[in-house]
Scaffold this motif. Structure first.
Motif, mmCIF file in Angstrom:
data_model
loop_
_atom_site.group_PDB
_atom_site.id
_atom_site.type_symbol
_atom_site.label_atom_id
_atom_site.label_comp_id
_atom_site.label_asym_id
_atom_site.label_seq_id
_atom_site.Cartn_x
_atom_site.Cartn_y
_atom_site.Cartn_z
ATOM 1 N N GLU A 1 9.940 -10.465 -20.476
ATOM 2 C CA GLU A 1 11.432 -10.657 -20.831
ATOM 3 C C GLU A 1 12.456 -10.556 -20.254
ATOM 4 O OE1 GLU A 1 14.074 -12.565 -24.702
ATOM 5 O OE2 GLU A 1 11.744 -12.469 -24.707
ATOM 6 N N LEU A 2 11.997 -8.917 -20.423
ATOM 7 C CA LEU A 2 13.776 -7.703 -20.262
ATOM 8 C C LEU A 2 13.553 -7.891 -19.171
ATOM 9 C CD1 LEU A 2 15.842 -5.495 -20.942
ATOM 10 C CD2 LEU A 2 13.843 -3.734 -20.376
ATOM 11 N N HIS A 3 13.216 -7.899 -17.749
ATOM 12 C CA HIS A 3 12.985 -7.870 -16.605
ATOM 13 C C HIS A 3 13.729 -9.582 -16.381
ATOM 14 C CE1 HIS A 3 12.758 -3.870 -15.373
ATOM 15 N NE2 HIS A 3 11.870 -3.448 -16.042
ATOM 16 N N ILE A 4 13.195 -10.146 -16.647
ATOM 17 C CA ILE A 4 13.555 -11.430 -16.077
ATOM 18 C C ILE A 4 15.593 -11.662 -17.105
ATOM 19 C CG2 ILE A 4 13.995 -13.925 -16.931
ATOM 20 C CD1 ILE A 4 11.490 -13.110 -15.361
ATOM 21 N N ARG A 5 15.454 -11.513 -17.999
ATOM 22 C CA ARG A 5 16.938 -11.878 -18.361
ATOM 23 C C ARG A 5 17.853 -10.731 -17.314
ATOM 24 N NH1 ARG A 5 18.341 -13.645 -22.980
ATOM 25 N NH2 ARG A 5 16.282 -13.292 -23.809
ATOM 26 N N THR A 6 17.381 -9.068 -17.647
ATOM 27 C CA THR A 6 18.646 -8.475 -17.149
ATOM 28 C C THR A 6 18.325 -8.602 -15.622
ATOM 29 O OG1 THR A 6 16.833 -6.949 -16.764
ATOM 30 C CG2 THR A 6 18.059 -6.805 -18.658
ATOM 31 N N GLY A 7 17.338 -9.148 -15.039
ATOM 32 C CA GLY A 7 17.591 -9.538 -13.602
ATOM 33 C C GLY A 7 18.601 -11.300 -13.313
ATOM 34 N N LEU A 8 18.307 -12.158 -13.751
ATOM 35 C CA LEU A 8 18.634 -12.987 -13.670
ATOM 36 C C LEU A 8 20.466 -12.666 -13.870
ATOM 37 C CD1 LEU A 8 17.014 -15.861 -15.596
ATOM 38 C CD2 LEU A 8 17.198 -15.669 -13.317
ATOM 39 N N LEU A 9 20.907 -11.718 -14.585
ATOM 40 C CA LEU A 9 22.192 -11.073 -15.202
ATOM 41 C C LEU A 9 22.703 -10.438 -14.084
ATOM 42 C CD1 LEU A 9 22.437 -11.302 -18.937
ATOM 43 C CD2 LEU A 9 23.656 -12.986 -18.452
ATOM 44 N N ALA A 10 22.092 -10.200 -13.781
ATOM 45 C CA ALA A 10 22.074 -8.873 -12.192
ATOM 46 C C ALA A 10 22.852 -9.594 -11.538
ATOM 47 C CB ALA A 10 21.034 -8.709 -12.099
ATOM 48 N N ASP A 11 24.327 -9.159 -10.843
ATOM 49 C CA ASP A 11 25.216 -9.067 -9.702
ATOM 50 C C ASP A 11 24.185 -9.267 -8.220
ATOM 51 O OD1 ASP A 11 26.414 -9.044 -7.696
ATOM 52 O OD2 ASP A 11 28.368 -7.440 -8.223
ATOM 53 N N PRO A 12 24.564 -10.412 -8.025
ATOM 54 C CA PRO A 12 23.647 -10.404 -6.647
ATOM 55 C C PRO A 12 23.864 -9.180 -5.829
ATOM 56 C CG PRO A 12 24.028 -12.458 -7.412
ATOM 57 C CD PRO A 12 24.905 -11.747 -8.213
ATOM 58 N N ALA A 13 24.577 -9.192 -5.346
ATOM 59 C CA ALA A 13 25.635 -8.236 -4.598
ATOM 60 C C ALA A 13 25.809 -6.656 -4.380
ATOM 61 C CB ALA A 13 27.060 -8.796 -4.621
ATOM 62 N N ASP A 14 24.903 -6.381 -5.642
ATOM 63 C CA ASP A 14 24.990 -5.171 -6.102
ATOM 64 C C ASP A 14 23.125 -5.256 -5.605
ATOM 65 O OD1 ASP A 14 24.352 -2.438 -6.665
ATOM 66 O OD2 ASP A 14 25.272 -2.697 -8.234
ATOM 67 N N PRO A 15 22.938 -4.560 -4.566
ATOM 68 C CA PRO A 15 21.320 -4.303 -4.569
ATOM 69 C C PRO A 15 20.966 -3.432 -5.308
ATOM 70 C CG PRO A 15 22.268 -3.815 -2.357
ATOM 71 C CD PRO A 15 23.423 -4.309 -3.870
ATOM 72 N N ALA B 1 20.831 -2.992 -9.011
ATOM 73 C CA ALA B 1 21.141 -4.405 -9.592
ATOM 74 C C ALA B 1 19.665 -5.162 -9.903
ATOM 75 C CB ALA B 1 22.229 -4.902 -10.151
ATOM 76 N N ALA B 2 18.994 -5.305 -8.850
ATOM 77 C CA ALA B 2 17.689 -5.975 -8.217
ATOM 78 C C ALA B 2 17.639 -7.227 -9.293
ATOM 79 C CB ALA B 2 16.893 -4.999 -9.195
ATOM 80 N N ALA B 3 18.923 -7.846 -8.372
ATOM 81 C CA ALA B 3 18.896 -9.822 -9.295
ATOM 82 C C ALA B 3 17.687 -9.819 -8.576
ATOM 83 C CB ALA B 3 20.633 -9.886 -8.687
ATOM 84 N N LEU B 4 17.811 -11.294 -9.813
ATOM 85 C CA LEU B 4 16.136 -12.582 -9.425
ATOM 86 C C LEU B 4 17.197 -14.379 -9.116
ATOM 87 C CD1 LEU B 4 13.963 -11.241 -11.878
ATOM 88 C CD2 LEU B 4 14.126 -11.240 -9.442
ATOM 89 N N ASP B 5 16.247 -14.457 -8.158
ATOM 90 C CA ASP B 5 16.920 -15.780 -8.557
ATOM 91 C C ASP B 5 15.777 -17.054 -8.900
ATOM 92 O OD1 ASP B 5 15.099 -16.346 -6.283
ATOM 93 O OD2 ASP B 5 17.546 -15.456 -4.928
ATOM 94 N N LEU B 6 16.277 -17.963 -9.403
ATOM 95 C CA LEU B 6 14.581 -19.022 -9.298
ATOM 96 C C LEU B 6 13.608 -18.956 -8.151
ATOM 97 C CD1 LEU B 6 16.579 -21.701 -11.735
ATOM 98 C CD2 LEU B 6 15.297 -18.997 -12.984
ATOM 99 N N PRO B 7 13.908 -19.456 -7.233
ATOM 100 C CA PRO B 7 12.778 -19.219 -6.376
ATOM 101 C C PRO B 7 12.269 -18.224 -5.965
ATOM 102 C CG PRO B 7 14.482 -19.971 -5.558
ATOM 103 C CD PRO B 7 15.452 -19.726 -6.895
#
Length: 152
Positions: free
Chosen positions: A80-94, A96-102
């Protein structure tokens, strides 16, 4: 790699802040006590510097691996921690390791095959809980409509 334990601690804290967010790390540091401080320092040096600083994989790949492994092992609080922080991460910052739904969908489909449907099912429930809390629920679809890209 940093050359001293203090350098490693500071680099680990930087990595941890980039991936999990400054607020989460501040909460962890603020909650340090005589029982858990050495554990917090150890994971900051060993995991967040020793592993997350390695050049072999991009941070997003590392986060995806964390999701698959924690779901497979039933470590739902870390998942859950990594889901939440991944969804909140800045997609422009590699970093930050952002996540998307797909991506999350693919991780859970593969996890269900290799770790079992209950792991994928619980993972999906955790993701939906987080999305609900973030007010980012995906749009509803017709279950019986043909899937996008499927043959007629």
């Amino acid at each position: 790699m940093p050359s001293t334990p203090e350098d490693s601690l500071q680099q680990g804290l930087r990595n941890r802040r980039q991936v999990l967010g400054a607020d989460w790390v501040a909460q962890s540091v603020d909650n340090a006590n005589s029982l858990n401080v050495e554990f917090q320092r150890m994971i900051t040096r060993y995991a967040w510097d020793g592993i997350w600083s390695r050049p072999g994989l991009e941070r997003r790949t590392r986060r995806i691996m964390v999701l698959a492994i924690t779901a497979s092992m039933g470590r739902w609080e870390e998942f859950e921690l990594h889901i939440r922080t991944g969804l909140l991460a800045d997609p422009a910052d590699p970093d930050a390791a952002a996540l998307d739904l797909p991506t999350i969908q693919e991780v859970l489909l593969q996890t269900a095959v290799y770790a079992g449907v209950p792991a994928g099912n619980t993972g999906m429930a955790v993701v939906m809980k987080v999305l609900r809390e973030l007010d980012r629920l995906p749009p509803k679809v017709d279950f019986f409509a043909p899937a996008a890209g499927s043959a007629p």
